[in-house]
Structure formats: structure tokens, C-alpha cells
Design an enzyme around this catalytic site. Structure first.
Site, short mmCIF file in Angstrom:
data_model
loop_
_atom_site.label_atom_id
_atom_site.label_comp_id
_atom_site.label_asym_id
_atom_site.label_seq_id
_atom_site.Cartn_x
_atom_site.Cartn_y
_atom_site.Cartn_z
N SER C 299 0.85 -1.18 0.00
CA SER C 299 0.00 0.00 0.00
C SER C 299 0.88 1.22 0.00
O SER C 299 1.97 1.21 0.57
CB SER C 299 -0.89 -0.03 1.25
OG SER C 299 -1.35 1.27 1.54
N LYS C 305 -0.54 -3.37 5.53
CA LYS C 305 -1.50 -4.05 4.67
C LYS C 305 -0.85 -5.09 3.76
O LYS C 305 0.29 -4.97 3.35
CB LYS C 305 -2.25 -3.04 3.81
CG LYS C 305 -3.31 -2.27 4.58
CD LYS C 305 -4.19 -1.49 3.65
CE LYS C 305 -5.00 -2.41 2.75
NZ LYS C 305 -5.88 -1.66 1.86
N ASN C 307 -2.45 -6.61 0.50
CA ASN C 307 -3.62 -6.66 -0.37
C ASN C 307 -3.63 -7.89 -1.28
O ASN C 307 -2.58 -8.29 -1.77
CB ASN C 307 -3.67 -5.41 -1.25
CG ASN C 307 -3.88 -4.15 -0.44
OD1 ASN C 307 -4.65 -4.14 0.51
ND2 ASN C 307 -3.18 -3.07 -0.81
N ARG C 339 -21.40 -7.15 -46.15
CA ARG C 339 -20.38 -6.66 -45.20
C ARG C 339 -21.03 -5.49 -44.48
O ARG C 339 -21.50 -4.55 -45.12
CB ARG C 339 -19.10 -6.21 -45.89
CG ARG C 339 -17.99 -5.76 -44.89
CD ARG C 339 -16.60 -5.79 -45.50
NE ARG C 339 -16.48 -6.98 -46.31
CZ ARG C 339 -16.03 -7.02 -47.57
NH1 ARG C 339 -15.58 -5.92 -48.12
NH2 ARG C 339 -16.02 -8.14 -48.24
#
Lengths: 476, 476, 476, 476
Positions: C299, C305, C307, C339
Site C-alpha cells: 500500500s 497491509k 492486499n 459486409r
């Protein structure tokens, strides 16, 4: 039962969608047809007797109130709609059969199917969005109360699923409130601008101008083109007033922003309550338990369970709504010619389903918000789950300059490994020869919530400001 | 009327969706519940008397045939489904109230709501896709006839809206046919693999194993774990057979490919008829007029119009279906835990609406294909619209090496400016001193259709090969 | 760097999308052009000298290997593509300028831009899906190992966010594995069928037939139409072989199932790893912590942290992919004429982005699956969070017949209020005068996992069976 | 070259997307970081020397002008972004390495990655939408001129592909204009409200408050909480001013309407030009030919073709954009926690691609509108294609009351069968004994265009009113 058949597989919408059933659509279609006759009367083209005859026969209730008890049978109309591709064609035949002869000629005069169908969609949209707005405003009010009650209750903020820093339960509620209010404001603005549709077969209003101009009369008895045009403009305004919608700036047969802007606003409303429901579902997880729905759902197999049923249903709407909004945009971008060959038809059921989702999601959100219960112990327990490290960012900010990033990292690591946070901080400060830091305060999460309280107050104040909004006070 | 309320705004689905109404869903839910009791009987766990009592009370018609006249009231069930978030919870209560006491205990035993609901979705999907398949095969057959009848009718091929080179009406029809056949084949394969769902509360089949293992019996009287497991596998197989679905390789509560693969196949079916409808809409334009629907739609305002109503309705489905398919995928990718908190619920109405769209679009396509009328004069007139330059590519290929690209360009320019093509070509050849080129043949569009005929024959042959497919011959 | 500019905002795709960059697309376009010349050579229409000259000039590497070092400058080609709406027009000019004179005429001969562009898309799709498949197979293998290692580790199953019944970590992994394997199998089948495209300007192959037929020769020296058609079929087959793709059954300029079936399979692949990522994100929540990514993300603000960065990125892909798949279907259903005027063009960047998402999501999933770490203590702690009531369903199944539903409910309530589960059960049994129930076993979650073990074994066995799949063994 | 790699398959965006490349994003990220330091300086927290050092080192150009020449290498940053899931983490490290020591501590201080990334997205959105707006206003102006020039040129209106009633080329252009103007107005409003993002790690602004509060100072030297909060509010305002964005009412980390409202407005812009392009494509069909693009695209195979290349490219964008908008809404509704685990990340590339599509589609629309050429002869020829029956509705309106619906139908039928319209009308009137109807005028399409002229005038007047809008006059 007024609910749409199909509710068995769409619990989120059950009980909330009376304003968008086929019966409601039929009322709106009849309303549009009668309103057109009334508009002819208002501008002096149709005789009062014809207006009265049509109004009475078809159950006119008054401007903005629509028709009830018009006698048109729903059964069969849908089936008859298939051949021509829309229900207005058989409806007109049915209405003309009902209306007495001299008035009959004024039914649907000069109009095209799209005028009636688009207007009817806007009529049901106006009613339905009024209900959605009411539910959103109730949701706001309940969230405002929740935010107030828990203004300073510190909780763990989570980012990317991980505890990050402290926040408050109040700020969480205020954040939900802000999203809901923004959506409601936008929906309200959009609702006020929902326009009637009147353009005639090709969007030129030619048939109306014809009737205003009176080609059948001697040339000398005909009004000027400009006068005839003014009459047509008055006709459009009278029509809009009769159906309770805004006057369009021009026919919008193939400029479909009235549909997509409404769709966008409805999706935004569902988004806003979807965010709320997503958080409630997470916060009511067995391991988290910070919040519970007032009346959780039961289980067919597991007696101990308390499911966040309203959140689950709201989330199901949030997963569905955006793609419906996309369909409306696809149709808008491909609205070719003066009436498109399929794009228009794709809008009808899509817009209706979006209205249903918004009705259901908003109603569930209002109940959900009103019933939410906070488990204060769980909030506190979770806040402490990282042994105080929820304030790790603060250590960086405050201690970083004092003990360096490595020093902060060492504290975090030692606490992660089991050390006491206060002791670890004191040790680090002592090692660095630093005194005077208020460690107790430093590591107190309650002291590290920034502007949370102010943001709650702002949100509540904003809620109050809009709480006087009357919502939909019309007859349903 | 069996059509879903909501048909008034969805003409494409009206009259074709009886197999997916709430009544049909309810029958399928009851069918799944009864089938489970029968499966218990088949593996020897439930007594025959209980099986008979449940079957008779709830109107069992036989394996793959489901239940009729079960006595469960649709009214109220949808409303009761809201609290718990799904209709199975109140349904079980209702069924148990109907079934006599000693058999009652076997109703829903060991199952979870998702087992019943997913199985019911697959049951209605099997019926509905059978009807879709039938309509697609009819469409193929009609297109095959059309391709055969117009095999060598030369027409202008259009690319990026402009005339390009010659093609044939037959190849156009054969191209539609190929798309429809591919979609039908895929849908057929998907249909055959639609699995029953049986996993119990958490997908472990634990309650079923419990009942097979008999914890309440003395240990010595209990079967081995392996034997109990075999009994459970037999139970799953018997359940699948009773509901007329494939045996799942494992519970698929949160591996949702049975839903998304079905959704993908349905969208592909709508795509295929959408392509057909898109071309019919274009070819029936007032200025083009090569094709007309057998029974075009009228207009509420313009008596001279002949709208391509079926094409328009099919196109409305083609604009809507893909986003519904996307919703199923979103739900699949977010199918968290052992039962997701909203993603599952988002599937039900979405899959049903996709089935409705496929039913309606395919039925309209079958009628459209059977009724298509070719205006040979218009085809020929359009072919000549560029004064012969529809074969300009051939000039490049054949004359390029002889007179050079500049020479070809000069011919094209002079013809665009009004010159006669044959003369211009002869002049250019003469200027270059080249003889012996068969100019009449060179500029004849009928001589420049490449493998169109062979491609038509191939497509028809392929159609014949699959035409013997029985489609859905089961009782509805 | 080969990554697509745009990676800065799409981390999930960074480092995995070399096979779909503009450079790779350009190589594939050149490959298609050279392959056509080689096909002309293979069927005897183009002289060997021309084939060799083109092959050498443009860096032909061999059948299925494509071109490298062809000398076409990417700079400017994209810009030049705008005027005509596709990059093939300027590319052909560029290639013709490079190739020596006598061979030049064979470049792009008889082809249309769509032949080359569609074939190039299939070429990059074949390479990219080979890589996706490899990553999915690696993911399967890692999940198989995980399922094996944790086959009997009992954990709490969660439904609608709430603890439900016991499951195992092994079954959880096996469930992920099944979804990934199904997606991989389908992608593999789809990949093997990716067809080359060759139809000429209008899908009739007329220019190719012209060259095979030799209109410029005396009539007597021309082959029969049937022989010319056979030559064209051989040409198509030779072209497909040269580019390493399947032989198409017919030109598919406007029957776009090769695009949508590929798209569907790619979305399904992203769904499958999305389900895995969704569960990992949930299970790695701070309060749950049963699983952690091998290398979580850091982080910028919070040092503590960890994650679940890979899961987050995979989920971002799962949220995006379905709508891209929907766009391909919209384009397919609206593929008008010979087309289409926009629908075709909408496919190119959409399919490329889907390939990128599948490449990135699958690569991250393989790494994620290989690195997953289970926190056994957290699993056990969570299992016990409801004080034993994770086996409440078993109480219903086993004790229901003995003490009645009310008796079971009383046990659940008393335990919820703090009582000991074993004691509460014994008390209820004693009250009912029932003996002989093995209470310890009854309330042991490890004894209530049903067929979890068998389902794990089945899944692993299936994984083994497919593990020998070679994946993409071709040169990149 | 500034175009995004990927342009080779996305011609609609080539040459228009410089404002959204990775380089532009990187500039915006650096801009956000520098702006934060400057905001610290503005509120007196950071010393002027630090602000100057950071500003100079990183190429600050002034408020609203951003950074240039900051020295951060794009190469590698995208790759480094993968581990943590976003590019801000490695960017901060890179910036800190560049900035001299005493100022370094102020870089990214108190911010979270989302603050910087969301702000950067808004910065590029502001620049890009400025360009989109400019192109939309140019489109309006050109369409206004077109509407004026062809105000009274009568043409056939087409509904459901069929000729309906007369309209004018002017009204057609005015209708396009209205859609574009509405979209531009909405985009302009949305653009003005694009907010900066600043909330800190959990959306509480705690770290900023910490710095404002000065915990490290003696309590007596600390400002009151209210004063600190005011400082933080000033900081946010100063930050917004520095980046040239609106001041947010609160952090919007997980209330994502700024993203979805922008997305909706962009989709609406693409819809509006998609409608224009859809009509141009139809009107330029070989058989219709009423309109031609100023510079049509060539063909690689067919020298005579003149493709509506710009329309085709715009339509490709219109088919793609809505699904991207839907993805933003999905992400908004699932924006869980205080920062979501994937939903946020799904927004970045999706919003960028929407910006690209709007940039490209709007630029092409401006050129298209400026170059459109009307073929007056074709318009007149088509108007007469139904032998006068384009005014059939008028016959119903005017003659219906005189000769009855059957009489009108007889006229229409006889004309359809070959009779002359004027004669047929006269015959019917004579049969009914009616005199005095001005038949020549009755059947003159020029006399049956209703309010078309007035609607054109209104639209042009509205265009003039907004034409003075300055658009984006800022430095790019």
C-alpha cells in the site's frame, strides 16, 4: 394481483411494480389517446361535445390523473399487437368502437403509434419514478438517522478487503446517504423533464397542421401558416399538460435522450442502493457481523442462518440494471430514419424492466435502511483485530519524521509478531531519544478519524435540505 | 392467457412464452421437489408408500413429464418469496401442508433451495429450448427452400451499404441458413447437457449422505462411507432421470457454466435470426424492395405502408439479448462463496427473459422465412443500378493485366459519367490492341458469381442432413 | 516494450499481451497476405518464382509460423487506415511497393480487406488463446495440488454470506478447478476450430474462380466450372493451412459465430478465474484470513497491509469481460448486407481487448493458484465461530425425526444464547427419552462433509486426464 | 506517435486520442502529486522552498496546466504497477527519488493511491471532454448550416424502413443537430463538475488532519479540531484549484457517480453522432443516394465504390460505447468497503476507452457533418417513388371526412395499381359529388410538411444560442 407475471423469478420486484404492469401501461395508452382529444378541444379544433363524449366513455379522471375504467380489455390486446408490431394499432380500433360516432373521428387523429406509445411510457415512468424517489428519500432519511446515531462510533475502514485505517460507522452511513441523494436528485430532475411525445407520422406534425389549417375550407377562410403553426404548438402544450408531462421542444421520435437520460438516472439509483447493499452484505458476514438487517431471511435447510435477504435482492438488481441501460443506449445510437426498425421496439420492455428494478431496489433499500442494526461489540472487536495496527498510517505520519520509516516498520513488524503496540512505540521513541509524544493518544483509533464527524454533519445537513422535497404527491 | 404480463410492451414474445410463465416455473419447482422424493424411493431410502403419496398428491405425470394440477396456488407464492429471497422456502411449506403426514418428511429432504430452483430453471429451459430448436429447424428448412428456388438469381452484393459485386439471392438465403443452423446445432448440444442440480446446503451432499449412512442406526448396521457415497450418486442420477435432465458431474451451485453456456447459445440463436431480420428490413426498404415479408404490418396513420413487422420485432430481440447474456456472465464471475449474495438471484429473471426472446425471435423467424417473397424485378433493377459496374472488380481482375489499372479506372470513370460499359471496354481493348476477349460474357453479372451455386448446394445439403433432427418430441 | 500503450490503466493486462499488440496484428496481416500468395502457388496458379519472391521479401517463416521482419512500418499504417476505415487498404499498397514487379500482381489478388483482417484476427486469436490455455492448465494443476493437499481440511461453507454447513478447503479448490477446466476445454475446442476467412469482395469467391477459370484464355483452354470451383476450394484449404487455421465451410463475412463463439469462450475463461479471485478476496479479508495470496500487494499509505492484488486485478477483468462479449453479439446480430456498415468494425478492438483480458486474467490466476497459502488456524477458528452450529442442518436431519423440529430449534436457540452444544443435544435427547445417539460424532463437523472427499478425487482425476494436453506448442 | 498502440484495430480513435495516452495519464498522475504539495504550501503547512523544489523538479506549468517534462520514465512504470495493482505506488517511489531531500517528505504526504489516480482520471477526462465538446459544437454548427441550406427541400420520411410522409432534408439535419446539442450540453455540465479526489487512506482525511493538527507539537500549540478541519478543507480546495477541477463535496472513493455520470454523458455523445452516422449510412446506400460523405472511403477490390467510411467508423463506436458505460455502472454498484476489490480497477481502462471513443466519434462527426453533400435529384426521385402516395396520410386526414375511409383506401389501391394520383382523387371526389378541393395542392408533398420549417428554425436558433460557448479554451 397486480404484480407482473414473472415475479416468481424476480423477488426484488414483487409487490412494488403495480405502476408498470400491463394494466398500468394500458391505462397510460388510453390516457394519451384521450388527452389528445382533449388537447384538440383546448385549442378549439374539436367540439366540446366530442371531448366530453370521449372523456366520459374512456374514464378520464382529470389532467395528470389519466384514465380509469375505460373498458378496453387487456386480454387480446397484447396478442393483437403482434401483427403490426405495436399495441396502439389494435387499441385505436378498440377505442373507436367504444366511442360514439360523432366523436369517434377525433380519436388518434393526426397521431402516429409512436406518439401514443412514447407518451404512455413517459406517463408510467413519471408515476414509477415518483415512487422510486419517495423510497430513495426515505432511504436518505433513515441513513441520516443512522449516521447521526453512530456519528462517532469508530470502526475499521477496509480497502481492497483489508483493514486500513479507522473510520466511523457514521461516515459509512453518510457515504451511502450521499450516493443515494445524488441519485435521487438526478432522478428528480430527469423526472420533471420527462416530455410528452407528439410528432405525427413523420415527426413534422403535418396532420395536426392540416387540421389547424383547414385545407377543406376555402383558402380565404384558412388561417395563415404561422397561425396554424401556433395552433399546433398550443395543441402540443395542451396535450402535455393533459398527460402531466413536460412540453417537448420538438418531436423526439429519433432523438432518444429522454429515454436514455431516464435510463441512466434509474441505473444510477440502483447503483446507489447497490453500494449500500454490497456493504451490508459484507458487514453482516458471520465473521464480521457489524451490521444486521432488521429482518433477515430464513433458510430452507439451516435453522441457524440469518440471511441478508434484502441486500441480496438489491444486489441482484445492481448486477442487472446496467446492461438494461446499455440496451437503451444501443437503441438510441441506432435510431435510424424517422422511426427505427427495431431499435425503438427494443426500448419498451427494457425501460419497463429498469423501472421495475428501480422500484424494487429502492423499496427494499428504504426498508433495509430503516431496519439496520449495528452490533457495537462486533465493530469494536473488529477494530482491534490487528492489535492496534489500524493506526499504522498515523505512526508513519507522526513517527516517520521522528524515528524514520525503518523505525516505523520495525514497530509494525514487532506488533505483528505479538508485541504490545504502546510498548513498541515507547521503546522506539526511547531508542531515538524522543520525549513528549502522547503515545496513548497517538495509538487511539478514536483520535484518528480525521474529518469523519464533519463529513457526517455535512451529509445530514444536505439530507435535511432535501428532505422537504415533496416527492410524488400526485394521485397514483 | 398464459403469456407473461409485460407482453404489451414486448410484442416479440407474445404468444410464444407459455413454457416460461410463472405457472410453468411453479410446475417445474414442484416437479423438482417430487422428483427428489421419487429418487429417494428409487435408491431405497424412502418407502414406496411415501413416494406414491407425494406423487399422487402433487400430480406427477411421469419421468421427464413433470407435475400438473399440484394444487399449489401461484397467487401469494411470489409475494411470500420476497422475505427469504427465493420462492422455494414458502413452496416447501405449502407442499408439506398438502402432503399426508408420513410422506411429508421426505419433501425437500436434504435439499437446499438452490437445488430446486436451479433444477426448475433447467426444466423450463429444456422445454423452451426444445421449442426454440423446432422453430430454428423450421427456419432452416424454409431458408433452404428459398435458397434452392433462387439459387441462380443474380443480385447485387452490398458492402458498407454500397453495391459491390454480384451475388445470388440463393447465396443470401444460404448464408442466413448457415448462421441459423450453427446456432441450432449449438443450442441442441447445450440442451442435451442441461444438468440437474443436487448438492445440498453447502454443495457437499452431506445431508443426503447422512440419510444414506444412517447415523441413527447402530454403527454396525450402517453402510460403509463408500457405500453411502454410492447411494448418494445413485440418488443424484435418479433425480436427474426423473426431471429429464443430464446427470451433473458435481454440484454446480457456484460453477455457473451451465447457465452461461445456455445463455451464450440462446444469444447466438437470436443473433442468427437477427442477421436474417436485419437483411430483410434492408431489402424491403421502399427504394430497394427485393424482398417483402409475407404479411407485413399495417400502420395506424399511413394506409399505403407495408411494414416488415416481423423483422422489426426480431431485430428488437437481437438488440436486447446480448446484454442479458452479459448479465449471466457477470453473475458467473462473481459467484462467490458456496452460494452468492445476489449473483445467483440475478440469473433467474435474466435467463427467463433470454428464453423468452429466443422463443419469440425464433418463432417469428420461422414464419418470416416461410413467407418471404422475392420481387425478381426489383432484384434485377437494382443489379443494374450502377450501369453494369457491379462487375468492376472483374474488370480489374481480367482487364487489369491487359490494359493496366489506369485503363480499368478509365473505363469505370467513363461509365460513371454515362458511357456504355460494353463500348467502353471494347474501346479500351482496341486502344491496347487486344483481341479475343469475350466482352459480352465479361460484363455479364450472371457469369461472375463464383462459387455461389456450390455454396448454396452445400448449405442445403447440410440442412437436409440435420433436417431429420427430431427436435423436442417430449410432452410439453 | 511490447505491451499495448494503455497498460498504465490496465495493470491486469500488462506483460501478458505481446501476442495482441499492433505489431503482432501487423505481422498477422502480412502473414495472411503472404499465405494467399503461397496458396496460389500451391494450387498451381501463381508461379513458384512469385511465391518465393513474396515469401522472402516479407519474411515468411513457414506454415503456421507467419511472417517476421517484413519491413512494413507500423508507424503511419494506423493513420493511413482511417480514410478507408481499415488497415488492409494501405497495407496492400505498402506490400506491393516492397515486392518485386513480376510477383507484385499476386499480392492480395482476388481478396477483400475482410479476408485479410478476419484471418489476421483469427491468427492472433490462435496464438493468444494458446497462451490463455496454457495458463488455465497451469491454474488447474495448481488447484489440483491445493485440493489434494487440503482434501479433508474441514471449513465453513458460506451461503448468502452466512456460515451454512461444513465443507472442505479441498472441495473449495476442486470447485474452482472444475470451473477453470470446463472453460479451458471449451476454449480449446473453440481454438481448434478458428477458421481462416476467404470469400472475396462479396463472399462468392468470384475473383478466385475467375483466376482459376481463366477467362482470358480461349474457351477451349478453360477448365470446366466444376474444375475451377475445385481449384478455388483447394486454394481456400491451402490458405488455411498456410496460416495455421481451420478450413472454413464457407465464407463467414456476415455469419459471425466464429467471433462470438470465441468471445463466449474467452468470457467463460475470465468468469472461471473471476470466481476463484472473488473467493480469494473474500477468504483473505482481515476478519476471515483463511487464505492469502503468495505475494500480496503493498500500500502506498498503510505499511501493515497485504492486499490480495492478483485477485483484485482478476476481478477487474471479470467485471469488464462480459460486456465486451455482448458487443460482439450485438455486432453479429446486426451484421447486415454482405459486409456490415460498422458492426464488423466494432468487433476488432473488442475481440482484441477480450483476448487481452483473458491473457492477463489467466496469467494472474496461474500465479495466484500456485502461490495460495492456507492459514489452517484461521480455517479452524472460523469453523468454530458459531459455537458448533455449523452442523445445525445435521441436527435437523438426524434429530428432527427423534425430537421434532421444535426440539431442534430449541437446541439451536439455547446454543445461540450461550449453551454448550453437546450438552444441549444430550439434554434434548434425554428429555425425549432417546438413547444410543453418538453425540460426539453427531456434532463433529469433520463427520459431516458428505461426498466432499469423493468430489475432490473426481476433480483431481479429471484434471490429471487433461493435464497431458499439450497446450500451445507452436512457435509464438 | 502519440496514438495508443491498439489503433491499428480501432481506426475510429486513431489521431484523436493524444489526450488519453499513457503519456498523458502519467503527466496527470504527476500533476496530481505536485498539486498536492502545492496545496500544502497554499495552506501554510509545507514550506515554500519545498513547494518550489517539487514544482521545478517535476515541471509544473501552472494551475490547471499540469506538469511537463517531469523526467519520470513511462517505460517500466506500467510493469511496476502490476505488483501492487496500481501505478501510483511505483510512481511515488520514482518521484521521491527525483525530488531533493528536504522536500521529499511532502510528496504524496497523507494521500492514498486512489486520491492520485482518480484525480488524474478526472484531469485527462477534463482535457478529453473539452476536445469532444469542441468537436460536438463544430458538428452542431455544420448541421445548422446544412439544415438552413435545405430547410425546405422536401424528402421522404421513412418509418420502419418504408416511405411514410414528406419531411424535409432540413428537418432531418435539425433532428441530428438537436441530439448532438443535447449531448454536448449535458457533457459540458458534467465536465464543469468533474471533481478532484482527496480523502486519504480511508476517506476520512485523517492524515491531512493530523498534519494540520500537529500532534507532534505541544497540545497548547495545536490548533483546535475545528481549525484543523478548516485547514483540511482549504487544502482540498487548493488541491482542486491546482489541478483545475471542481472541489468535491466529500471524498468519493466509493460513491462513484462522478465516474458514471461522466460515462453516461460520453455514451450519450456517441449515441447522438451514432444516430447521424446511421442515417448517413442509410441515405448513402446505392439505391437511395440522397447523401454522400464528402470524402468516401475507397475499396481494396472494387474501384467504383465510395464507402461512407466516417459513418461506418462512428457506428462502430456507437455499437461499443454503451457496454463500456454499463461496466462503469456495474463497478459503481459493487463499490464495496472503503475501496473496492476490483470494481475500482475495472473503471480505469473502461473510462479511458469511452473517452477515446467519444473523441474519435465526435471528431469524425464534425468532419462528416462539414462535408456532407446532398444529391437533390436523388431526394426528389425518392420522394416520387411511391407515385405520389407519400401524401397518403393527408388523403386520410382531408378526404377521409369527405369520401370515407373506404374511399381513401380505394384511391391508394388504384394508384398502387398504376393509376394517376390526381385523377384518382378527382374521380373519387366527383363520385362523392364534392367540389372545391384544391387537388393540386392536396397532393403536393411540398404543401404537407407541417411545422418542419419552424422546427428547423427553432433548432438553428438554439444552435446559435450555444454556439458562443467557448468550449475548452485551456491549454491542452
Amino acid at each position: 394481483m397486480t404484480a407482473i407475471d414473472g415475479g416468481l423469478l424476480s423477488p426484488v420486484t414483487v409487490g412494488t411494480d403495480a405502476s408498470v404492469t400491463d394494466a398500468a401501461v394500458l391505462d397510460a395508452l388510453v390516457t394519451a389517446e384521450v388527452a389528445l382529444v382533449r388537447a384538440y378541444g383546448a385549442v378549439g379544433l374539436a367540439p366540446g361535445s366530442a371531448v366530453d363524449a370521449v372523456s366520459q366513455t374512456l374514464g378520464w379522471q382529470g389532467a395528470g390523473l389519466g384514465c380509469r375504467g375505460h373498458g378496453v380489455e387487456l386480454d387480446g390486446l397484447a396478442a393483437a399487437a403482434v401483427a403490426g408490431g405495436n399495441p396502439v394499432i389494435p387499441l385505436v380500433a378498440s377505442l373507436r368502437a367504444e366511442v360514439p360516432e360523432p366523436a369517434r373521428t377525433w380519436v388518434h387523429r393526426g397521431a402516429t403509434s409512436q406518439d401514443i406509445l412514447d407518451t404512455a411510457l413517459m406517463i408510467i415512468a413519471r408515476h414509477a419514478t415518483g415512487e422510486v424517489l419517495g423510497a430513495l428519500r426515505s432511504t436518505e432519511a433513515a441513513l441520516g438517522s443512522l449516521a447521526h446515531a453512530h456519528r462517532d462510533h469508530v470502526a475499521a475502514a477496509r480497502t481492497l478487503t483489508q483493514h486500513a485505517v479507522p473510520t466511523t460507522m457514521g461516515l459509512r452511513a453518510a457515504t451511502w446517504l450521499r450516493g443515494v441523494r445524488r441519485a435521487a436528485d438526478r432522478l428528480g430532475t430527469t423526472r420533471d423533464a420527462l416530455p410528452a411525445q407528439l410528432g405525427g407520422a413523420g415527426g413534422t406534425l403535418a396532420a395536426f397542421a392540416e387540421l389547424a389549417g383547414g385545407l377543406e375550407r376555402p383558402r380565404s377562410a384558412q388561417p395563415s401558416d404561422a397561425d396554424a403553426a401556433d395552433t399546433v404548438r398550443d395543441l402540443v402544450a395542451a396535450f402535455a399538460e393533459a398527460v402531466g408531462l413536460a412540453v417537448p421542444d420538438a418531436p423526439w421520435h429519433v432523438t432518444r435522450w429522454p429515454i436514455t437520460e431516464l435510463g441512466d438516472a434509474l441505473v444510477q439509483a440502483v447503483d446507489a442502493v447497490g453500494k449500500l447493499a454490497t456493504d451490508v452484505a459484507t458487514l453482516s458476514r458471520t465473521e464480521i457481523g457489524e451490521i444486521a438487517e432488521g429482518s433477515g431471511g430464513g433458510s430452507s435447510a439451516m435453522p441457524q442462518k440469518r440471511n441478508p435477504a434484502a441486500s441480496v435482492l438489491i444486489r441482484s438488481a445492481a448486477i442487472r440494471a446496467p446492461q438494461l441501460g446499455a440496451t437503451l443506449h444501443i437503441a438510441s445510437g441506432l435510431a435510424g430514419d424517422e422511426r427505427p426498425d427495431g431499435a425503438w421496439h427494443a426500448e419498451w420492455p427494457t425501460l419497463r424492466e429498469l423501472l421495475r428494478l428501480a422500484l424494487g431496489a429502492a423499496a427494499h433499500a428504504a426498508a433495509l435502511a430503516a431496519g439496520l442494526r449495528v452490533d457495537a461489540d462486533a465493530v469494536d472487536r473488529n477494530l482491534g483485530a490487528t492489535r492496534g495496527l489500524i493506526i499504522a498510517e498515523r505512526l508513519s505520519v507522526v513517527l516517520g519524521p521522528l524515528v524514520g520509516p525503518d523505525g516505523v516498520r520495525a514497530i509494525v513488524t514487532s506488533v505483528s509478531d505479538g508485541a504490545d503496540l504502546a510498548q513498541a512505540v515507547r521503546l522506539a521513541l526511547a531508542d531515538a531519544g524522543i520525549e513528549g509524544v502522547d503515545v496513548e493518544r497517538l495509538i487511539d483509533p478514536r483520535d484518528y478519524t480525521g474529518l469523519a464527524g464533519e463529513l457526517v454533519d455535512d451529509a445530514i445537513a444536505g439530507a435535511a435540505a432535501t428532505a422537504t422535497d415533496p416527492g410524488d404527491t400526485e394521485a397514483p
